[in-house]
Design a protein around this motif. Structure first.
Motif, PDB file in Angstrom:
ATOM      1  N   UNK B  82     -20.225 -30.226  28.834  1.00 52.28           N
ATOM      2  CA  UNK B  82     -18.736 -30.212  28.419  1.00 52.28           C
ATOM      3  C   UNK B  82     -18.231 -28.898  28.088  1.00 52.28           C
ATOM      4  N   UNK B  83     -19.193 -28.262  27.166  1.00 52.83           N
ATOM      5  CA  UNK B  83     -18.822 -27.010  26.983  1.00 52.83           C
ATOM      6  C   UNK B  83     -18.666 -25.793  28.106  1.00 52.83           C
ATOM      7  N   UNK B  84     -19.546 -26.177  28.939  1.00 55.02           N
ATOM      8  CA  UNK B  84     -19.976 -25.170  30.102  1.00 55.02           C
ATOM      9  C   UNK B  84     -18.496 -25.245  30.932  1.00 55.02           C
ATOM     10  N   UNK B  85     -18.078 -26.415  30.971  1.00 52.47           N
ATOM     11  CA  UNK B  85     -16.934 -26.753  32.059  1.00 52.47           C
ATOM     12  C   UNK B  85     -15.543 -26.218  31.336  1.00 52.47           C
ATOM     13  N   UNK B  86     -15.544 -26.480  29.967  1.00 51.29           N
ATOM     14  CA  UNK B  86     -14.294 -26.616  28.990  1.00 51.29           C
ATOM     15  C   UNK B  86     -13.924 -27.905  29.006  1.00 51.29           C
ATOM     16  N   UNK B  87     -13.487 -28.389  27.826  1.00 52.27           N
ATOM     17  CA  UNK B  87     -13.022 -29.975  27.574  1.00 52.27           C
ATOM     18  C   UNK B  87     -11.847 -29.998  28.100  1.00 52.27           C
ATOM     19  N   UNK B  88     -10.869 -29.058  28.098  1.00 53.26           N
ATOM     20  CA  UNK B  88      -9.524 -29.253  28.812  1.00 53.26           C
ATOM     21  C   UNK B  88      -9.631 -29.501  30.205  1.00 53.26           C
ATOM     22  N   UNK B  89     -10.513 -28.607  30.921  1.00 52.07           N
ATOM     23  CA  UNK B  89     -10.722 -29.012  32.471  1.00 52.07           C
ATOM     24  C   UNK B  89     -11.697 -30.195  32.714  1.00 52.07           C
ATOM     25  N   UNK B  90     -12.369 -30.376  32.028  1.00 61.63           N
ATOM     26  CA  UNK B  90     -13.004 -31.795  32.117  1.00 61.63           C
ATOM     27  C   UNK B  90     -11.873 -32.936  31.919  1.00 61.63           C
ATOM     28  N   UNK B  91     -11.231 -32.786  31.084  1.00 63.76           N
ATOM     29  CA  UNK B  91     -10.297 -34.103  30.892  1.00 63.76           C
ATOM     30  C   UNK B  91      -9.274 -34.247  31.953  1.00 63.76           C
ATOM     31  N   UNK B  92      -8.973 -33.047  32.508  1.00 66.71           N
ATOM     32  CA  UNK B  92      -8.115 -33.041  34.010  1.00 66.71           C
ATOM     33  C   UNK B  92      -8.820 -33.607  34.911  1.00 66.71           C
ATOM     34  N   UNK B  93     -10.024 -33.083  35.439  1.00 66.55           N
ATOM     35  CA  UNK B  93     -10.846 -33.716  36.409  1.00 66.55           C
ATOM     36  C   UNK B  93     -11.103 -34.976  36.131  1.00 66.55           C
ATOM     37  N   UNK B  94     -11.319 -35.616  34.939  1.00 69.25           N
ATOM     38  CA  UNK B  94     -11.714 -37.194  34.721  1.00 69.25           C
ATOM     39  C   UNK B  94     -10.542 -37.845  35.037  1.00 69.25           C
ATOM     40  N   UNK B  95      -9.315 -37.290  34.578  1.00 74.23           N
ATOM     41  CA  UNK B  95      -8.074 -38.053  34.597  1.00 74.23           C
ATOM     42  C   UNK B  95      -7.819 -38.299  36.392  1.00 74.23           C
ATOM     43  N   UNK B  96      -7.877 -37.027  36.807  1.00 69.62           N
ATOM     44  CA  UNK B  96      -7.599 -37.134  38.286  1.00 69.62           C
ATOM     45  C   UNK B  96      -8.349 -37.897  39.224  1.00 69.62           C
ATOM     46  N   UNK B  97      -9.835 -38.126  38.806  1.00 69.27           N
ATOM     47  CA  UNK B  97     -10.379 -39.089  39.482  1.00 69.27           C
ATOM     48  C   UNK B  97     -10.454 -40.539  39.017  1.00 69.27           C
ATOM     49  N   UNK B  98      -9.793 -40.837  37.939  1.00 71.20           N
ATOM     50  CA  UNK B  98      -9.431 -42.142  37.376  1.00 71.20           C
ATOM     51  C   UNK B  98     -10.591 -42.627  36.725  1.00 71.20           C
ATOM     52  N   UNK B  99     -11.303 -41.891  36.186  1.00 73.45           N
ATOM     53  CA  UNK B  99     -12.629 -42.372  35.220  1.00 73.45           C
ATOM     54  C   UNK B  99     -12.134 -42.808  33.904  1.00 73.45           C
ATOM     55  N   UNK B 100     -12.998 -43.903  33.537  1.00 69.18           N
ATOM     56  CA  UNK B 100     -13.037 -43.938  31.891  1.00 69.18           C
ATOM     57  C   UNK B 100     -13.969 -43.376  31.216  1.00 69.18           C
ATOM     58  N   UNK B 101     -13.965 -42.600  30.171  1.00 71.72           N
ATOM     59  CA  UNK B 101     -14.947 -41.852  29.542  1.00 71.72           C
ATOM     60  C   UNK B 101     -15.598 -42.905  28.360  1.00 71.72           C
ATOM     61  N   UNK B 102     -16.932 -43.466  28.717  1.00 70.34           N
ATOM     62  CA  UNK B 102     -17.139 -44.432  27.855  1.00 70.34           C
ATOM     63  C   UNK B 102     -17.882 -43.967  26.510  1.00 70.34           C
ATOM     64  N   UNK B 103     -17.970 -42.728  26.511  1.00 74.22           N
ATOM     65  CA  UNK B 103     -18.423 -42.208  25.434  1.00 74.22           C
ATOM     66  C   UNK B 103     -18.813 -40.690  25.483  1.00 74.22           C
ATOM     67  N   UNK B 104     -18.525 -39.789  24.150  1.00 73.14           N
ATOM     68  CA  UNK B 104     -19.194 -38.429  24.448  1.00 73.14           C
ATOM     69  C   UNK B 104     -20.539 -38.438  23.479  1.00 73.14           C
TER      70      UNK B 104
END
Lengths: 322, 322
Positions: B82-104
């Motif tokens: 997550x740190x590698x990609x950046x949390x903000x960009x990860x959040x954007x990509x995850x939303x874009x692909x319609x995924x549920x984040x089941x945990x960190x």
């Protein structure tokens, strides 16, 4: 700090570990670690050698003679070595050297895929009881067995264990050989023992040998408490408090190494790992245990060492680190 | 029978393991194993990928895209990726692909030798909570930590865990990030997590977030139940029955291999080991859990495989062997 860990070569002495427990006379010294409860060292008279500790170096005759030579008063043989020497001859040698047999390792291994397999296990346990009687063992240690091949039915395996123990209990009682269920660390649940906590072992004891109302357990069955297997258990104090002295048949010690590189054969010398062995001994003694402290170290590292050196280190580490 | 075990090469399919659970429509077929309870297969919609499963092959962007490509609806990232990609960009990509984040994965690691170390751990957990909020994670998984370096004080380490969790709970609550204590297998007690049973984790939940008299838990803290860590526990059914649905925040699956050759990195694909995963899922669902089934396989074997193939096998084994 390592006390004779395999990596340190042949010259290790036990001095390094002595800091863990105040040496006699130093308990009140200024600067003693206030956070550590002061525990008197154990009597060397209580030390017993589980012969697995030197199984790759010696046969049982050599082990018996070595215990006598090193002033180790207890011994706990394994059945393969006993069969090699013969139970009668072993009994004679053990008597001759004045040793106490703190246990015979091992019975158990009850679960099997079919009824014939379970009957064979029961027959084998009867023979183990007979051998234990011949050598005058204080108990027969039961490593109860894991899942039968191909099975995922853990509850079923656990029922087979209780049934198997119940099936041999009267023979054990008649032979005056107490059965000591040894709960094994949960990492052995699948392949060695599906009894994995002291509470679970005590539940089995109560099921197959219920104490009379208001009375004490018969002593025909109990548990072997092995520090390596139980040290992590958050319910250990309650379980030990629940155990009656009649149920506490054996106490085994070694240490948990960090890191541990093998699930079976990387156990540590007392003081080389992270178990607070003096505190655990206090707990076990508070529960009424008055028997031997049996050192059982399954370790490819220690098996490469000169066995007389191993026994010298065992004596030192029993005294200073357990 | 192995389902795509590392030794079987790249062509493994999941068919082999399908015998463990009746395929849809076969549940009543004559000849079905009468000893096995009939469990309906899980919905593929419930599958989540814990990214540790392919951590050596992909970065987080690739993992997110692969989940979408394979029809896997949930994802649980680790913080390094997550740190590698950046949390903000990860959040954007995850939303874009319609995924549920089941945990960190993961917070925790609270015990430390000194107060500065414990404060640093608490600060790090606050940052983890912030990241979990940024990506909309259903929970922050806590691997609580083991003994501080050089310490044998297990009870003390456990107190540090409870204190550390208590210190970050309000920040988690305010951030709407539930904390999921993950009890780890007792073989990790020394070096990874000194919370080793579900009961122990629930005790901590009740201590730091007591439910109101007669009421239900707040949902601010609960547990992550991982099959690998809890399958052996003889008190698991009672512990799950005690857990309220509000406390059941995550369910992780993989399998226990026999033999297991490494304490950390030899976990198995569902169906390749000895855990009765369908029965365990039933227990967890009976306790009220309705969330995802997160596949987390730490395995040097699976890390050597083509990650798209791993995900295909994960999907099949989730359906047929869990």
């Amino acid at each position: 700090m390592s006390v004779g860990g395999a990596g340190t070569g042949a010259s290790a002495s036990a001095g390094a570990g002595a800091g863990a427990v105040p040496a006699p006379g130093e308990a009140d010294a200024p600067g003693a670690d206030a956070a550590r409860p002061l525990v008197a060292p154990p009597s060397p008279e209580r030390l017993s050698l589980n012969t697995a500790t030197v199984r790759e170096q010696w046969n049982l005759r050599q082990m018996i003679e070595a215990c006598a030579r090193h002033g180790i008063r207890g011994i706990s043989p394994w059945r393969d070595k006993l069969a090699e020497l013969g139970a009668g001859e072993a009994a004679r040698l053990i008597r001759q050297h004045g040793l106490t047999v703190t246990g015979l390792c091992r019975g158990g291994m009850f679960p099997a895929a079919d009824a014939a397999g379970r009957r064979a296990a029961i027959d084998d346990n009867r023979r183990a009881i007979d051998d234990a009687a011949t050598i005058g063992a204080c108990c027969l240690v039961l490593v109860v067995g894991g899942l039968p091949d191909g099975s995922k039915d853990l509850a079923g395996a656990r029922r087979m264990v209780t049934d198997g123990i119940a099936a041999v209990l009267e023979h054990a009682r008649a032979s005056r050989v107490p059965l000591a269920i040894e709960p094994l660390h949960p990492m052995y649940c699948a392949d060695r023992a599906c009894v994995n906590t002291l509470e679970q072992a005590l539940d089995i004891c109560d099921a197959v040998d219920p104490p009379p109302a208001g009375g004490r357990p018969s002593g025909a069955i109990g548990v072997a408490v092995d520090a390596y297997h139980v040290w992590w258990d958050p319910r250990l104090p309650q379980a030990l408090a629940r155990a009656r002295p009649e149920r506490l048949l054996a106490y085994h010690i070694c240490d948990w190494l960090v890191p541990t590189t093998d699930l079976l054969l990387d156990r540590g010398m007392m003081g080389d790992g992270v178990i607070d062995l003096p505190a655990l001994r206090m707990l076990v003694e508070s529960a009424g245990y008055r028997g031997f402290h049996e050192v059982e170290i399954l370790s490819t590292r220690w098996w490469q060492r000169d066995p007389d050196e191993v026994l010298r280190i065992v004596r030192e580490c029993h005294l200073h680190c357990s």
